[in-house]
Write an enzyme that holds these catalytic residues in place. Structure first.
Site, short mmCIF file in Angstrom:
data_model
loop_
_atom_site.label_atom_id
_atom_site.label_comp_id
_atom_site.label_asym_id
_atom_site.label_seq_id
_atom_site.Cartn_x
_atom_site.Cartn_y
_atom_site.Cartn_z
CG HIS A 163 -1.95 -0.96 1.33
ND1 HIS A 163 -2.10 -1.85 2.36
CD2 HIS A 163 -2.98 -1.20 0.48
CE1 HIS A 163 -3.18 -2.60 2.15
NE2 HIS A 163 -3.72 -2.23 1.01
CB CYS A 249 -3.23 -0.93 8.26
SG CYS A 249 -2.04 -2.12 8.79
N1 LIG Z 1 -3.04 -0.74 5.22
C1 LIG Z 1 -2.24 -1.79 5.40
O1 LIG Z 1 -1.03 -1.68 5.34
N2 LIG Z 1 -2.82 -2.97 5.56
C2 LIG Z 1 -2.12 -4.18 5.75
C3 LIG Z 1 -2.89 -5.33 5.19
C4 LIG Z 1 -2.14 -6.63 5.31
C5 LIG Z 1 -2.91 -7.81 4.79
N3 LIG Z 1 -2.19 -9.01 5.08
C6 LIG Z 1 -3.16 -7.73 3.30
O2 LIG Z 1 -2.37 -8.25 2.54
O3 LIG Z 1 -4.14 -7.16 2.89
#
Ligand SMILES: NC(=O)NCCC[C@H](N)C(=O)O
Length: 256
Positions: A163, A249
């Site tokens: 992201h 997040c």
């Molecule tokens: N906003 C973020 O950095 N979110 C992390 C999401 C991690 C989750 N394992 C994913 O791959 O979507």
């Protein structure tokens, strides 16, 4: 003083099955993750933030990463449509909570994809990462939804990280910090961009005033930020980092 409110979502018992994209998979200790999540919530509370737990999403291993299914700006809350189809059900139960807190709720619709983690806002500018999780239509729909606000929306190409906010975040003075090997378009920020020495050091949550929250896995960056006069609060989120999660997040900070 304004009320400071943050939404959080308890980790799923299936957390260890969360997605990994840019790093190898390593075993996640779910009990430790729960302790770390409680530590994260406690750190927000200690800094004066009230936390509200949204309904759990136990069938979704990545549900704890609440920043991704919702983006808030002013009185607007946007329920997103993740570029990872496995994560799309995580918006369930959020509309009600957001409406209770006075938000007007809109939704991003097919063929758009958008993850909240791709959206960085600071002082009238909204940068939107264009990578695996957020497509051009997602950027277009968000731009349209933000039209009533006095805001500039800027698309930022992204290839090396999950992201945009895995690559860069803003300090209280507007400096954009990032770890150069994963920042694909540093020129977006010109002289406002500053490199930090650790990847997880590039993720900060603004807690108000000169206080920032960051992961304890970036001690050199922590020292640099303290050297700039910032009050730094650190939390250990190692189990979430194994799933490409960051301090940013794990919550959604609402307007005052
Ligand atoms: N906003 C973020 O950095 N979110 C992390 C999401 C991690 C989750 N394992 C994913 O791959 O979507």
């Amino acid at each position: 003083m304004d009320r400071r409110l943050a939404l959080v979502r308890r980790p799923s018992p299936r957390l260890a099955d969360g997605l990994v994209t840019h790093i190898g998979r390593s075993a996640v200790d779910v009990d430790l993750a729960l302790e770390q999540w409680e530590g994260y919530v406690a750190a927000l509370n200690a800094a004066g933030w009230e936390t509200v737990e949204v309904p759990p999403a136990d069938d979704h291993p990545d549900g704890v990463f609440l920043e991704d299914p919702v983006f808030v700006y002013g009185d607007l809350a946007v329920l997103t449509r993740s570029g990872a189809p496995e994560r799309r059900g995580e918006t369930a139960g959020l509309r009600e909570v957001l409406e209770e807190h006075g938000y007007r709720v809109e939704e991003v619709t097919e063929p758009a994809t958008l993850d909240g983690g791709d959206v960085l806002k600071f002082d009238g500018t909204v940068w939107v990462g264009q990578g695996g999780r957020t497509n051009a239509e997602g950027l277009a729909q968000l731009t349209e939804l933000l039209r009533p606000f006095d805001v500039e929306v800027v698309g930022v190409p992204l290839a090396s990280v999950l992201h945009l906010k895995s690559a860069v975040t803003a300090l209280p003075d507007g400096t954009i910090i990032g770890y150069p090997p994963v920042v694909d378009a540093p020129l977006t920020w010109g002289e406002s961009f500053e490199a930090v020495p650790e990847e997880t050091g590039s993720h900060v949550v603004l807690l108000g005033g000169d206080t920032v929250l960051m992961a304890s896995s970036a001690p050199q960056t922590e020292e640099e930020l303290r050297g700039r006069g910032l009050d730094v609060v650190t939390v250990d989120i190692s189990e979430f980092e194994k799933l490409e999660g960051c301090v940013t997040c794990l919550s959604v900070r609402l307007r005052g």
